[in-house]
Scaffold this motif. Structure first.
Motif, mmCIF file in Angstrom:
data_model
loop_
_atom_site.group_PDB
_atom_site.id
_atom_site.type_symbol
_atom_site.label_atom_id
_atom_site.label_comp_id
_atom_site.label_asym_id
_atom_site.label_seq_id
_atom_site.Cartn_x
_atom_site.Cartn_y
_atom_site.Cartn_z
ATOM 1 N N GLU A 288 -10.475 -3.877 24.897
ATOM 2 C CA GLU A 288 -9.016 -3.931 24.917
ATOM 3 C C GLU A 288 -8.436 -2.886 23.978
ATOM 4 O O GLU A 288 -9.009 -2.594 22.930
ATOM 5 N N PRO A 289 -7.282 -2.310 24.318
ATOM 6 C CA PRO A 289 -6.643 -1.346 23.421
ATOM 7 C C PRO A 289 -6.172 -2.031 22.142
ATOM 8 O O PRO A 289 -5.838 -3.221 22.147
ATOM 9 N N HIS A 290 -6.155 -1.281 21.064
ATOM 10 C CA HIS A 290 -5.768 -1.799 19.753
ATOM 11 C C HIS A 290 -4.816 -0.805 19.102
ATOM 12 O O HIS A 290 -5.107 0.384 19.031
ATOM 13 N N ASP A 291 -3.672 -1.304 18.626
ATOM 14 C CA ASP A 291 -2.722 -0.459 17.908
ATOM 15 C C ASP A 291 -3.286 -0.064 16.551
ATOM 16 O O ASP A 291 -4.152 -0.754 15.990
ATOM 17 N N VAL A 292 -2.766 1.022 16.000
ATOM 18 C CA VAL A 292 -3.148 1.506 14.671
ATOM 19 C C VAL A 292 -1.867 1.799 13.903
ATOM 20 O O VAL A 292 -0.884 2.278 14.476
ATOM 21 N N GLY A 293 -1.887 1.510 12.608
ATOM 22 C CA GLY A 293 -0.744 1.804 11.757
ATOM 23 C C GLY A 293 -0.952 3.110 11.022
ATOM 24 O O GLY A 293 -2.052 3.405 10.545
ATOM 25 N N CYS A 294 0.103 3.905 10.944
ATOM 26 C CA CYS A 294 0.090 5.174 10.207
ATOM 27 C C CYS A 294 1.069 5.045 9.044
ATOM 28 O O CYS A 294 2.214 4.624 9.231
ATOM 29 N N MET A 295 0.614 5.390 7.842
ATOM 30 C CA MET A 295 1.456 5.336 6.647
ATOM 31 C C MET A 295 1.604 6.742 6.085
ATOM 32 O O MET A 295 0.634 7.492 6.009
ATOM 33 N N ARG A 296 2.827 7.057 5.683
ATOM 34 C CA ARG A 296 3.091 8.327 4.994
ATOM 35 C C ARG A 296 3.823 8.006 3.697
ATOM 36 O O ARG A 296 4.867 7.364 3.716
ATOM 37 N N PHE A 297 3.229 8.465 2.611
ATOM 38 C CA PHE A 297 3.797 8.217 1.291
ATOM 39 C C PHE A 297 4.662 9.393 0.884
ATOM 40 O O PHE A 297 4.319 10.543 1.145
ATOM 41 N N ALA A 298 5.773 9.112 0.223
ATOM 42 C CA ALA A 298 6.679 10.173 -0.224
ATOM 43 C C ALA A 298 5.953 11.175 -1.119
ATOM 44 O O ALA A 298 6.230 12.363 -1.078
ATOM 45 N N ALA A 299 4.990 10.684 -1.904
ATOM 46 C CA ALA A 299 4.252 11.562 -2.819
ATOM 47 C C ALA A 299 3.322 12.520 -2.087
ATOM 48 O O ALA A 299 2.950 13.555 -2.638
ATOM 49 N N ALA A 300 2.911 12.199 -0.860
ATOM 50 C CA ALA A 300 1.982 13.046 -0.092
ATOM 51 C C ALA A 300 2.257 12.884 1.401
ATOM 52 O O ALA A 300 1.429 12.354 2.134
ATOM 53 N N PRO A 301 3.420 13.344 1.878
ATOM 54 C CA PRO A 301 3.793 13.104 3.275
ATOM 55 C C PRO A 301 2.873 13.766 4.303
ATOM 56 O O PRO A 301 2.798 13.324 5.438
ATOM 57 N N ALA A 302 2.159 14.811 3.909
ATOM 58 C CA ALA A 302 1.280 15.510 4.850
ATOM 59 C C ALA A 302 -0.095 14.856 4.972
ATOM 60 O O ALA A 302 -0.919 15.310 5.757
ATOM 61 N N ALA A 303 -0.344 13.818 4.182
ATOM 62 C CA ALA A 303 -1.656 13.164 4.185
ATOM 63 C C ALA A 303 -1.509 11.719 4.630
ATOM 64 O O ALA A 303 -1.472 10.805 3.808
ATOM 65 N N PRO A 304 -1.427 11.469 5.946
ATOM 66 C CA PRO A 304 -1.245 10.086 6.403
ATOM 67 C C PRO A 304 -2.460 9.226 6.107
ATOM 68 O O PRO A 304 -3.579 9.718 6.008
ATOM 69 N N ARG A 305 -2.202 7.940 5.953
ATOM 70 C CA ARG A 305 -3.262 6.935 5.814
ATOM 71 C C ARG A 305 -3.151 6.022 7.027
ATOM 72 O O ARG A 305 -2.069 5.804 7.558
ATOM 73 N N TRP A 306 -4.274 5.453 7.442
ATOM 74 C CA TRP A 306 -4.335 4.679 8.668
ATOM 75 C C TRP A 306 -4.856 3.278 8.384
ATOM 76 O O TRP A 306 -5.655 3.091 7.471
ATOM 77 N N PHE A 307 -4.430 2.305 9.195
ATOM 78 C CA PHE A 307 -4.966 0.953 9.073
ATOM 79 C C PHE A 307 -4.946 0.270 10.431
ATOM 80 O O PHE A 307 -4.177 0.648 11.320
ATOM 81 N N VAL A 308 -5.810 -0.741 10.593
ATOM 82 C CA VAL A 308 -5.918 -1.439 11.874
ATOM 83 C C VAL A 308 -5.576 -2.934 11.778
ATOM 84 O O VAL A 308 -5.535 -3.612 12.794
ATOM 85 N N ASN A 309 -5.320 -3.430 10.584
ATOM 86 C CA ASN A 309 -5.093 -4.854 10.430
ATOM 87 C C ASN A 309 -3.778 -5.141 9.708
ATOM 88 O O ASN A 309 -2.764 -5.339 10.341
ATOM 89 N N VAL A 310 -3.799 -5.179 8.376
ATOM 90 C CA VAL A 310 -2.609 -5.525 7.596
ATOM 91 C C VAL A 310 -2.509 -4.602 6.389
ATOM 92 O O VAL A 310 -3.504 -4.340 5.706
#
Length: 175
Positions: free
Chosen positions: A2-24
């Motif tokens: 089944e397809p699963h969504d992913v979360g992308c986070m961008r911090f003001a301190a490093a907007p060009a370096a996204p972080r990813w998560f799959v849960n919470v």
């Protein structure tokens, strides 16, 4: 599969370096607890005991949580969860209505409360009935911005990843 969504986070301190998560992901007390734990927590009871100790000393920041299609929360909060999945932190059901394939985050905020008021709410957290509590706000959104004063630590899938301010975007069916 089944397809699963992913979360992308961008911090003001490093907007060009996204972080990813799959849960919470979470900002506030949950990240503060993770920051103070040893890398290996032996059980849910050790995590819970540590969280209770931290709660007794935690100073809740003033948060501003803005979603694309949800009311803004602007007050002192213990924490703000941005959830794709329902569970985190050793079986705490923080977002019981979350679905990993709906293209939306479940954003759950918990108002500042002290240790005495928090203890009875823990059972609700583990059985998944916390959303009905008056100190809890719940909404769904595809994007959310969180800032806090003073800045609050942020964790994703149990790992510290930065501090507020942070932008979250959901990537539907990314996995």
């Amino acid at each position: 599969i089944e397809p699963h969504d992913v979360g992308c986070m961008r911090f003001a301190a490093a907007p060009a370096a996204p972080r990813w998560f799959v849960n919470v992901a979470g900002a506030g007390l949950d990240a503060d607890v993770i920051a103070s734990l040893s890398p290996r927590v032996p059980s849910r009871f050790a995590y819970l005991a540590h969280a209770l100790r931290r709660l007794g000393r935690y100073r809740a920041p003033t948060f501003r949580v803005e979603g694309t299609n949800a009311a803004t929360v602007d007050r002192r909060l213990l924490l703000a969860f941005v959830a794709i999945g329902q569970y985190c932190g050793h079986a705490m059901r923080v977002a019981p209505t979350a679905r990993f394939d709906d293209g939306l985050f479940d954003v759950v905020t918990i108002d500042q409360i002290g240790l005495v008021r928090a203890v009875p709410k823990l059972a609700k957290l583990y059985v998944g009935t916390l959303l009905g509590d008056p100190v809890v706000t719940h909404r769904t959104t595809a994007a959310v911005h969180i800032e806090a004063e003073p800045p609050a630590p942020v964790e994703a899938d149990g790992q510290l990843v930065g501090t507020t301010p942070v932008e979250f975007d959901v990537v539907p069916a990314a996995v």
